[in-house]
Scaffold this motif. Sequence first.
Motif, PDB file in Angstrom:
ATOM      1  N   LEU A 184      95.206  26.101  49.991  1.00  0.00           N
ATOM      2  CA  LEU A 184      95.455  27.492  49.357  1.00  0.00           C
ATOM      3  C   LEU A 184      95.903  27.640  48.050  1.00  0.00           C
ATOM      4  O   LEU A 184      96.031  28.609  47.417  1.00  0.00           O
ATOM      5  N   LYS A 185      96.212  26.247  47.352  1.00  0.00           N
ATOM      6  CA  LYS A 185      96.740  26.287  45.994  1.00  0.00           C
ATOM      7  C   LYS A 185      95.668  26.424  45.108  1.00  0.00           C
ATOM      8  O   LYS A 185      95.757  26.411  43.916  1.00  0.00           O
ATOM      9  N   LYS A 186      94.617  26.166  45.416  1.00  0.00           N
ATOM     10  CA  LYS A 186      93.236  26.032  44.783  1.00  0.00           C
ATOM     11  C   LYS A 186      92.533  27.544  44.960  1.00  0.00           C
ATOM     12  O   LYS A 186      92.396  27.782  46.107  1.00  0.00           O
ATOM     13  N   ASP A 187      92.150  28.009  43.826  1.00  0.00           N
ATOM     14  CA  ASP A 187      91.520  29.213  44.030  1.00  0.00           C
ATOM     15  C   ASP A 187      90.126  29.467  43.888  1.00  0.00           C
ATOM     16  O   ASP A 187      89.408  30.545  43.439  1.00  0.00           O
ATOM     17  N   HIS A 188      89.473  28.240  44.104  1.00  0.00           N
ATOM     18  CA  HIS A 188      87.898  28.244  44.027  1.00  0.00           C
ATOM     19  C   HIS A 188      87.382  27.930  45.265  1.00  0.00           C
ATOM     20  O   HIS A 188      88.098  27.835  46.095  1.00  0.00           O
ATOM     21  N   ILE A 231      80.039  33.483  62.478  1.00  0.00           N
ATOM     22  CA  ILE A 231      80.649  32.613  61.814  1.00  0.00           C
ATOM     23  C   ILE A 231      81.843  32.869  61.017  1.00  0.00           C
ATOM     24  O   ILE A 231      83.023  32.403  61.120  1.00  0.00           O
ATOM     25  N   SER A 232      81.425  33.702  60.036  1.00  0.00           N
ATOM     26  CA  SER A 232      82.512  34.336  59.140  1.00  0.00           C
ATOM     27  C   SER A 232      83.540  35.093  60.130  1.00  0.00           C
ATOM     28  O   SER A 232      84.911  34.901  59.609  1.00  0.00           O
ATOM     29  N   GLN A 233      83.229  35.472  60.916  1.00  0.00           N
ATOM     30  CA  GLN A 233      84.120  36.500  61.759  1.00  0.00           C
ATOM     31  C   GLN A 233      85.384  35.392  62.459  1.00  0.00           C
ATOM     32  O   GLN A 233      86.487  35.567  62.587  1.00  0.00           O
ATOM     33  N   ILE A 234      84.543  34.564  63.107  1.00  0.00           N
ATOM     34  CA  ILE A 234      85.504  33.305  64.101  1.00  0.00           C
ATOM     35  C   ILE A 234      86.337  32.636  62.939  1.00  0.00           C
ATOM     36  O   ILE A 234      87.429  32.368  63.239  1.00  0.00           O
ATOM     37  N   SER A 235      85.830  32.299  61.603  1.00  0.00           N
ATOM     38  CA  SER A 235      86.687  31.766  60.812  1.00  0.00           C
ATOM     39  C   SER A 235      87.859  32.654  60.290  1.00  0.00           C
ATOM     40  O   SER A 235      89.007  32.128  60.120  1.00  0.00           O
ATOM     41  N   ILE A 236      87.649  33.829  60.117  1.00  0.00           N
ATOM     42  CA  ILE A 236      88.670  34.924  59.709  1.00  0.00           C
ATOM     43  C   ILE A 236      89.702  34.748  60.889  1.00  0.00           C
ATOM     44  O   ILE A 236      90.988  34.819  60.769  1.00  0.00           O
ATOM     45  N   LEU A 277      97.091  31.159  58.673  1.00  0.00           N
ATOM     46  CA  LEU A 277      97.365  30.189  57.513  1.00  0.00           C
ATOM     47  C   LEU A 277      97.594  30.789  56.356  1.00  0.00           C
ATOM     48  O   LEU A 277      98.248  30.086  55.484  1.00  0.00           O
ATOM     49  N   GLY A 278      97.806  32.061  56.144  1.00  0.00           N
ATOM     50  CA  GLY A 278      98.533  32.673  55.144  1.00  0.00           C
ATOM     51  C   GLY A 278      97.701  32.563  53.880  1.00  0.00           C
ATOM     52  O   GLY A 278      98.051  32.316  52.673  1.00  0.00           O
ATOM     53  N   GLY A 279      96.302  33.266  54.228  1.00  0.00           N
ATOM     54  CA  GLY A 279      95.978  33.607  52.762  1.00  0.00           C
ATOM     55  C   GLY A 279      94.183  32.908  52.576  1.00  0.00           C
ATOM     56  O   GLY A 279      93.689  33.006  51.547  1.00  0.00           O
ATOM     57  N   VAL A 280      93.584  32.259  53.675  1.00  0.00           N
ATOM     58  CA  VAL A 280      92.401  31.764  53.605  1.00  0.00           C
ATOM     59  C   VAL A 280      91.253  32.735  53.338  1.00  0.00           C
ATOM     60  O   VAL A 280      91.125  33.814  54.151  1.00  0.00           O
ATOM     61  N   LEU A 336      82.927  38.138  44.662  1.00  0.00           N
ATOM     62  CA  LEU A 336      83.224  36.689  44.221  1.00  0.00           C
ATOM     63  C   LEU A 336      83.898  36.762  42.868  1.00  0.00           C
ATOM     64  O   LEU A 336      84.281  35.592  42.221  1.00  0.00           O
ATOM     65  N   ASP A 337      84.239  37.749  42.421  1.00  0.00           N
ATOM     66  CA  ASP A 337      85.115  37.790  40.928  1.00  0.00           C
ATOM     67  C   ASP A 337      86.701  37.994  41.661  1.00  0.00           C
ATOM     68  O   ASP A 337      87.540  37.661  40.766  1.00  0.00           O
ATOM     69  N   GLU A 338      86.903  38.020  42.998  1.00  0.00           N
ATOM     70  CA  GLU A 338      88.297  37.693  43.581  1.00  0.00           C
ATOM     71  C   GLU A 338      88.056  36.294  44.063  1.00  0.00           C
ATOM     72  O   GLU A 338      87.142  35.427  43.974  1.00  0.00           O
ATOM     73  N   ILE A 339      89.200  35.798  44.635  1.00  0.00           N
ATOM     74  CA  ILE A 339      89.390  34.393  45.267  1.00  0.00           C
ATOM     75  C   ILE A 339      88.647  34.516  46.407  1.00  0.00           C
ATOM     76  O   ILE A 339      88.613  35.357  47.295  1.00  0.00           O
ATOM     77  N   VAL A 340      87.942  33.463  46.656  1.00  0.00           N
ATOM     78  CA  VAL A 340      86.836  33.241  47.816  1.00  0.00           C
ATOM     79  C   VAL A 340      87.167  31.801  48.030  1.00  0.00           C
ATOM     80  O   VAL A 340      86.959  30.804  47.257  1.00  0.00           O
ATOM     81  N   HIS A 341      87.469  31.066  49.613  1.00  0.00           N
ATOM     82  CA  HIS A 341      87.873  29.773  49.637  1.00  0.00           C
ATOM     83  C   HIS A 341      86.575  29.377  50.507  1.00  0.00           C
ATOM     84  O   HIS A 341      86.070  28.175  50.472  1.00  0.00           O
ATOM     85  N   VAL A 342      86.092  30.080  51.291  1.00  0.00           N
ATOM     86  CA  VAL A 342      84.830  29.809  52.251  1.00  0.00           C
ATOM     87  C   VAL A 342      83.850  30.933  52.029  1.00  0.00           C
ATOM     88  O   VAL A 342      83.978  32.010  51.981  1.00  0.00           O
ATOM     89  N   ILE A 343      82.552  30.454  51.877  1.00  0.00           N
ATOM     90  CA  ILE A 343      81.400  31.183  51.890  1.00  0.00           C
ATOM     91  C   ILE A 343      80.576  30.735  53.189  1.00  0.00           C
ATOM     92  O   ILE A 343      80.103  29.632  53.247  1.00  0.00           O
ATOM     93  N   VAL A 344      80.087  31.869  53.935  1.00  0.00           N
ATOM     94  CA  VAL A 344      79.265  31.551  54.898  1.00  0.00           C
ATOM     95  C   VAL A 344      77.879  32.317  54.508  1.00  0.00           C
ATOM     96  O   VAL A 344      78.190  33.691  54.248  1.00  0.00           O
TER      97      VAL A 344
END
Length: 458
Positions: free
Chosen positions: A129-133, A149-154, A160-163, A181-189
């Motif tokens: 979470l310290k990395k914003d890419h 899959i994205s819903q299960i991930s969420i 976890l506090g911010g994934v 995508l102009d905001e922080i995204v950690h996981v793309i499905v």
Amino acid sequence: MENTAAVMMGISKQNGQLRAPSSRSGPGVLSNPFTSVPTVGQKPAADSPEGPGISIVDVTATKGNEFEDYCLKRELLMGIFEMGWEKPSPVQEESIPIALSGRDILARAKNGTGKSGAYLIPMLERIDLKKDHVQALVLVPTRELALQISQISIQISKHLGGVKVMATTGGTNLRDDIMRLDEIVHVIVATPGRILDLIRKGVAKVDKVQIMIMDEADKLLSQDFVLLVEDIISFLDKNRQILLYSATFPITVQKFMAKHLKKPYEINLMEELTLKGITQYYAYVTERQKVHCLNTLFSRLQINQSIIFCNSTQRVELLAKKITQLGYSCFYIHAKMMQEYRNRVFHDFRNGLCRNLVCTDLFTRGIDIQAVNVVINFDFPKNAETYLHRIGRSGRFGHLGLAINLITAEDRFNLKAIEDQLVTEIKPIPSSIDKSLYVAEFHSADDQAEQQEMPDDP
């Protein structure tokens, strides 16, 4: 039934092995009222309680992992348990520790076997979470699967506090994805076409992605997608990890593996988790009719060995007692029994000392007994994964098997959902069941003519 009550005095005395008091069970509990087929299985030698060369081992030792065993973050464990995932499935047991180590994986697993958890759990554990890419990319062939899959991930990662998880697919507004995508995204499905478009536009920056997952890889590597997938990989870090899950291994998958995966860890659970050779029926009953229905099945079916599943430890013991009172002998097993007793029950049941075993879901993955030709869901399971593991106890290694489900009004929605997820059909139980569907080498027309009919309303 004084003798029966005495039998049920405690697990410590009978070790989960109940003997019917009536003559129906016969000496040594080997005779059975519903079949004249001799007991199948190895016979213990007379010179040893267990037979020569046979050691009692915990049959669930390699299949009984807990999610806690993988040293996952406490917050991730909270999300896992809130999803209702109590124990890791076989594909999860195989995948999670390997994926956490950073090694590539090539796995064969069907839908409904827990494969989404097999890759999402280690993926989310490794998100920093310290990395914003963007750190993880999940490719799927359809919009519906991407959303699922994205819903299960969420849901799993909510503590976890911010994934930040994003789903992007074709047929939706591209501008919305660009703004997201102009905001922080950690996981793309994503589906391949849409994510490649975003990558080429310079909007989705995937050069720092450490893990790429391909679900239903056989479809992703078909002619419709393979060139897109190859292009996507060219934008990734060369040291990325790839987890590949496929129901089949076409040549395209093999070529892809040779080109892009580095000494992948291979998992193949397709033989274990198959519906081939298993005929599935359901009987619509009320809760009060279940024991009567089970008694009818016992009297009409030709059972080599049967496994009867309940949804709780308490119901396992209560049903075992009921079966004994009906005059049939049975073993029972659950997690609250002492380990030595569980081992003995499995060993003796595997060696054919009893025809019926009542148990809970905890042991669906530890049972591998080829003589089992009938599985009965006394309590219907709540999800496809559990159902697949339960009925997979019959029809082992290409042998024939019969799965019968006792369905109440509350179960009808689960029945439809499981049929859809496993792409299978569970039919209403007929008035008579052809023995050739579940009894090996049943060819006699005379025997078929003598087959007793099942009542219309068991």
